[in-house]
Design an enzyme around this catalytic site. Structure first.
Site, PDB file in Angstrom:
ATOM      1  CG  ASP A   1      -1.582   3.011   5.600  1.00  0.00           C
ATOM      2  OD1 ASP A   1      -2.705   3.317   5.157  1.00  0.00           O
ATOM      3  OD2 ASP A   1      -0.745   3.850   5.977  1.00  0.00           O
TER       4      ASP A   1
ATOM      5  CG  ASP B   1      -1.811   1.199   1.287  1.00  0.00           C
ATOM      6  OD1 ASP B   1      -2.637   1.334   0.372  1.00  0.00           O
ATOM      7  OD2 ASP B   1      -1.697   2.013   2.217  1.00  0.00           O
TER       8      ASP B   1
ATOM      9  CD  GLU C   1      -2.694   1.823  -3.088  1.00  0.00           C
ATOM     10  OE1 GLU C   1      -3.541   2.623  -2.681  1.00  0.00           O
ATOM     11  OE2 GLU C   1      -1.495   1.878  -2.765  1.00  0.00           O
TER      12      GLU C   1
END
Ligand SMILES: [Zn+2]
Length: 376
Positions: free
Chosen positions: A351, A187, A272
């Site tokens: 996170d 993340d 991501e």
């Protein structure tokens, strides 16, 4: 695959003048080629293409003898750059994006020139790599702080502030690492964490990097106080530019090391997808680090390819809202770092939970099928 090698050049005073003159000539050509295209488009609504413009080059070299000092392929590359600027512009227009018309390059806005076939012409390493012979410039001292590998394709000579560099791109064979079935999710973190992994590791940007940023902020404040046009302002601006470059170098170095570590340890790395991430307004709080992430992910993708590893970008939607154990979804303000899932009671770090969801998405398994975990 292509790999870039960047080395510092140490030109003499006369060579410095030739380098600056080459840049100036390339910039003039760039602006002239741009001008021609703009006018053709405005007056007749037609586009002048790369090959059409390239055909004029021999004529330019005959009529303007100063251009004979610049390798013909370097000039072709200038036309190619104009072409690329236009192609990018048309692509953005077509995609309905905001597109600025290609712009003229001002002094200081044009800082490199490229030998597109450096392997065969225009550039030659000499003296066991202590010097490099550049067409139109001469034999320039170079420092190969790491060995050049592979087959030389292009060479770009580049000014950064007061320093000159040469960037070689070479065709290298991928060197796959032994197979590895370990997978990790990352993340892209909130300050001070650069990233957080699904294994609970929180990676901070290095201290020296944070220190340099504080220094930069101070230098920028000092610059703002200096009188316009003054000598001291000029000095202050140089200092700011120098710190900017230092930070950019440190950041790149950090990105390389971190990417190397991940690629060495994991066969699959999920992150991501930044292209999708850009659209999510809830992530604007993370915006300050964005530029850094794009570079980091590019380096990661590159190293992974070289090593035969998998890197997967996943849709980041809801990754920071879902419980990775039971799938319960709940919106929380950004300042909530740790919480207990109201449905399954797992204690989670925001996170880390996001990183686990990202990994689960890459595996296309429902996150809930994983064993329960606690915050490390
Ligand atoms: Zn839960």
């Amino acid at each position: 695959m292509l790999k870039a090698f960047k080395y510092r050049l140490y030109p003499t005073q006369p060579q410095l003048r030739d380098l600056d003159r080459t840049l100036m000539l390339c910039r003039s050509l760039y602006n002239a080629a741009l001008q021609e295209r703009r006018e053709a488009y405005r007056k007749a609504g037609k586009t002048v293409g790369f090959y059409e413009q390239k055909r004029y080059l021999p004529e330019i070299r005959t009529e303007l003898p100063e251009y004979k000092g610049v390798h013909s392929q370097v000039l072709q590359n200038v036309i190619e750059r104009v072409d690329r600027a236009f192609q990018g512009f048309f692509r953005r227009v077509k995609a309905g994006q905001k597109a600025g018309y290609p712009r003229f390059k001002g002094k200081g806005r044009y800082d490199s020139f490229t030998f597109p076939q450096a392997g065969t012409t225009g550039v030659k390493l000499q003296g066991g790599g202590k010097r490099v012979l550049l067409y139109g410039i001469g034999s320039v001292k170079v420092k190969l702080h790491r060995p050049l590998e592979g087959r030389l394709k292009t060479a770009t000579v580049k000014r950064e502030g007061e320093h000159w560099y040469i960037v070689f791109t070479c065709e290298v064979e991928p060197r796959p690492l032994p197979p590895n079935d370990q997978a990790i999710g990352i993340d892209l973190g909130t300050n001070p964490h650069f990233l957080v992994t699904s294994e609970g590791e929180r990676v901070e940007a290095p201290r020296y990097f944070q220190k340099a940023q504080a220094k930069l902020a101070a230098a920028q404040r000092s610059l703002a106080r200096k009188k316009r046009g003054s000598n001291r302002r000029k000095q202050a601006r140089k200092r700011v530019a120098k710190l900017h470059r230092k930070i950019a170098n440190q950041r790149r170095d950090f990105h390389h090391k971190l990417a190397r570590k991940l690629v060495n340890h994991y066969g699959t790395i999920a992150h991501e997808d930044l292209n999708i991430l850009g659209l999510a307004p809830s992530r604007t709080a993370k915006g300050v680090l964005d530029a850094g992430w794009a570079q980091f992910l590019a380096i990661l993708a590159y190293k992974a390819e070289e090593a035969g590893r998998r890197v997967i970008g996943v849709d980041p939607k809801h990754t920071s809202q879902d419980c990775p154990v039971c799938g319960h979804r709940e919106k929380r303000p950004l300042w909530v770092r740790e919480y207990t899932c109201p449905q399954c009671g797992t204690l989670l770090h925001r996170d880390v939970a996001a990183a686990r969801n990202i990994l689960a998405r890459a595996r296309t398994e429902p996150a809930g099928t994983w064993a329960a975990w606690a915050v490390p």
